[in-house]
Design an enzyme around this catalytic site. Sequence first.
Site, mmCIF file in Angstrom:
data_model
loop_
_atom_site.group_PDB
_atom_site.id
_atom_site.type_symbol
_atom_site.label_atom_id
_atom_site.label_comp_id
_atom_site.label_asym_id
_atom_site.label_seq_id
_atom_site.Cartn_x
_atom_site.Cartn_y
_atom_site.Cartn_z
ATOM 1 N N ARG A 20 0.835 -1.204 0.000
ATOM 2 C CA ARG A 20 0.000 0.000 0.000
ATOM 3 C C ARG A 20 0.873 1.259 0.000
ATOM 4 O O ARG A 20 2.052 1.218 0.324
ATOM 5 C CB ARG A 20 -0.911 0.015 1.230
ATOM 6 C CG ARG A 20 -2.050 -0.971 1.184
ATOM 7 C CD ARG A 20 -2.824 -1.023 2.481
ATOM 8 N NE ARG A 20 -2.062 -1.669 3.550
ATOM 9 C CZ ARG A 20 -2.512 -1.846 4.792
ATOM 10 N NH1 ARG A 20 -3.704 -1.398 5.136
ATOM 11 N NH2 ARG A 20 -1.758 -2.458 5.705
ATOM 12 N N LYS A 60 1.529 1.835 7.501
ATOM 13 C CA LYS A 60 1.822 0.972 8.646
ATOM 14 C C LYS A 60 2.719 1.690 9.652
ATOM 15 O O LYS A 60 3.321 2.711 9.372
ATOM 16 C CB LYS A 60 2.484 -0.325 8.188
ATOM 17 C CG LYS A 60 1.539 -1.267 7.451
ATOM 18 C CD LYS A 60 0.307 -1.603 8.273
ATOM 19 C CE LYS A 60 0.601 -2.411 9.503
ATOM 20 N NZ LYS A 60 -0.602 -2.666 10.329
ATOM 21 N N HIS A 78 -0.872 1.257 16.523
ATOM 22 C CA HIS A 78 -1.133 0.055 17.331
ATOM 23 C C HIS A 78 -0.085 -0.107 18.432
ATOM 24 O O HIS A 78 0.536 -1.164 18.589
ATOM 25 C CB HIS A 78 -1.188 -1.190 16.444
ATOM 26 C CG HIS A 78 -2.246 -1.143 15.373
ATOM 27 N ND1 HIS A 78 -3.587 -1.213 15.661
ATOM 28 C CD2 HIS A 78 -2.153 -1.004 14.029
ATOM 29 C CE1 HIS A 78 -4.287 -1.138 14.533
ATOM 30 N NE2 HIS A 78 -3.442 -1.003 13.532
ATOM 31 N N GLU A 84 -5.953 4.677 14.037
ATOM 32 C CA GLU A 84 -6.912 3.760 14.674
ATOM 33 C C GLU A 84 -7.580 4.316 15.915
ATOM 34 O O GLU A 84 -8.506 3.683 16.448
ATOM 35 C CB GLU A 84 -6.240 2.416 14.993
ATOM 36 C CG GLU A 84 -5.249 2.433 16.146
ATOM 37 C CD GLU A 84 -3.845 2.783 15.735
ATOM 38 O OE1 GLU A 84 -2.937 2.626 16.568
ATOM 39 O OE2 GLU A 84 -3.646 3.217 14.576
ATOM 40 N N SER A 105 -10.701 -2.267 8.409
ATOM 41 C CA SER A 105 -11.382 -3.332 9.150
ATOM 42 C C SER A 105 -12.360 -4.065 8.244
ATOM 43 O O SER A 105 -12.486 -5.293 8.295
ATOM 44 C CB SER A 105 -12.123 -2.750 10.361
ATOM 45 O OG SER A 105 -11.220 -2.233 11.303
ATOM 46 N N VAL A 152 -11.963 -9.016 17.573
ATOM 47 C CA VAL A 152 -12.147 -8.244 18.802
ATOM 48 C C VAL A 152 -11.342 -6.951 18.722
ATOM 49 O O VAL A 152 -10.205 -6.944 18.272
ATOM 50 C CB VAL A 152 -11.683 -9.066 20.023
ATOM 51 C CG1 VAL A 152 -11.817 -8.249 21.299
ATOM 52 C CG2 VAL A 152 -12.488 -10.349 20.112
ATOM 53 N N LEU A 153 -11.953 -5.851 19.165
ATOM 54 C CA LEU A 153 -11.244 -4.575 19.207
ATOM 55 C C LEU A 153 -11.579 -3.852 20.501
ATOM 56 O O LEU A 153 -12.752 -3.673 20.844
ATOM 57 C CB LEU A 153 -11.654 -3.692 18.024
ATOM 58 C CG LEU A 153 -11.094 -2.261 18.055
ATOM 59 C CD1 LEU A 153 -9.578 -2.281 17.841
ATOM 60 C CD2 LEU A 153 -11.774 -1.379 17.023
ATOM 61 N N VAL A 190 -7.654 -11.439 13.185
ATOM 62 C CA VAL A 190 -7.606 -10.091 12.626
ATOM 63 C C VAL A 190 -7.138 -9.087 13.681
ATOM 64 O O VAL A 190 -6.679 -7.997 13.350
ATOM 65 C CB VAL A 190 -8.986 -9.691 12.057
ATOM 66 C CG1 VAL A 190 -8.921 -8.337 11.361
ATOM 67 C CG2 VAL A 190 -9.489 -10.746 11.067
ATOM 68 N N ALA A 191 -7.217 -9.472 14.946
ATOM 69 C CA ALA A 191 -6.782 -8.593 16.040
ATOM 70 C C ALA A 191 -5.284 -8.651 16.285
ATOM 71 O O ALA A 191 -4.798 -8.085 17.266
ATOM 72 C CB ALA A 191 -7.534 -8.969 17.326
ATOM 73 N N VAL A 211 -1.685 -12.783 9.807
ATOM 74 C CA VAL A 211 -0.993 -11.740 9.046
ATOM 75 C C VAL A 211 -1.337 -10.374 9.626
ATOM 76 O O VAL A 211 -2.511 -10.017 9.752
ATOM 77 C CB VAL A 211 -1.354 -11.817 7.554
ATOM 78 C CG1 VAL A 211 -0.741 -10.649 6.787
ATOM 79 C CG2 VAL A 211 -0.881 -13.143 6.962
ATOM 80 N N ALA A 212 -0.294 -9.619 9.953
ATOM 81 C CA ALA A 212 -0.501 -8.365 10.691
ATOM 82 C C ALA A 212 -0.883 -7.182 9.806
ATOM 83 O O ALA A 212 -1.173 -6.110 10.323
ATOM 84 C CB ALA A 212 0.761 -8.026 11.491
ATOM 85 N N ASN A 213 -0.872 -7.353 8.508
ATOM 86 C CA ASN A 213 -1.314 -6.282 7.603
ATOM 87 C C ASN A 213 -2.151 -6.883 6.477
ATOM 88 O O ASN A 213 -1.826 -6.757 5.299
ATOM 89 C CB ASN A 213 -0.129 -5.488 7.055
ATOM 90 C CG ASN A 213 0.866 -6.350 6.276
ATOM 91 O OD1 ASN A 213 1.046 -7.526 6.580
ATOM 92 N ND2 ASN A 213 1.502 -5.768 5.279
#
Length: 373
Positions: free
Chosen positions: A15, A75, A96, A118, A134, A239-240, A267-268, A298-300
């Site tokens: 990206r 990122k 994050h 975020e 998200s 979860v967020l 995804v968290a 995967v973190a991204n």
Amino acid sequence: MDIGVPAEIKTAERRVSLTPGVVGELTSRGHHVVIESDAGLGAGFGDAEYKEVGAAIAGSADEVFDTSEMIVKVKEPQAVERARLKPHHTLFTYLHLAADRPQTDDLLASGATCIAYETVTDDAGRLPLLAPMSAIAGRMSIQAGAHALEATQGGAGLLLGGVPGVRPGKVVVIGGGVVGENAAEMAIGLGADVTVLDRSPAVLDGLSKRFGGRVRTVYSTSAELEASVLDADLVIGAVLVKGAKAPRLVTREMLSRMRDGSVLVDVAVDQGGCFETTRATTHTDPTFVVDGIVHYCVANMPGGVPRTSTVALSNATLPFTLALAEQGTDAALRGNPHLLNGLNVCAGVVTDRAVADTFDLDFVDPLAALNLR
């Protein structure tokens, strides 16, 4: 304002933070934008497109940082990027921090003003700069999970939607927010048996009204969570907790009682993950197996669809990027409480309470911290 866009260097991150269209909006208002050469290539935007809208092309990341007041990224800055930050910089990106003490310490040491996408809010208390990514991650979680269920990937050899005469796979989504809703939509579309767990009656009611009988909504007690996870073929961790580290809801002990070849998609993971066994992976090496259970962490995730993700993110951040450029960082933050909620680190202090609490650091009110700049 002098605005810099470095190329993203996180593994397999394609990206770019600003599209040529958004850069054109900035340059048409008199702002100077410098783009690191080939920064947009992974998302399908070449240097020539940026030049056409008035951007300058830099030969290196050092040049971008050295000539810019505001750094706009996608990122979190990697260690080499954090070393380039100076007190005069405003950093606008995903951070994050609650899952990343080294990054937190480096940003504090830099003295830079660091605004996290975020934790920026809107009038309804939502997270408008997190929402588009998200939504993409939620949709991709089902694609990734369905692929991981294939036997060649270590999964149970299960087709998520089944076929006539064969039961579909069971998908459990933990969390009914933007990620969870989009994951449910995709899973339903594939014909899976879908359950969503959440602790908000309003969220569960909204999902029930939207999807009707196509999704099972369950209030997430410990007992219901455990029973649902043990019966699942695919579990999506959605979860967020705003700004904070994600709670570890699925334990290693639960894993030992799941069916071999089941899949967890966390995804968290950007916020530390909601599975005890989570560890961040990359697009180049996305999965690992623990106790016979395939993990995709995967973190991204949205970086896997960089064209879609870049356009969606750039459009969402534009009003805030414009405000920072037009008014200056200090005035923009003071004038907009929602943007101020995005301020995580400023002048060597932590200005986000969740981050401060996570690492037992002193919390400084954001407005007070601005007086230290």
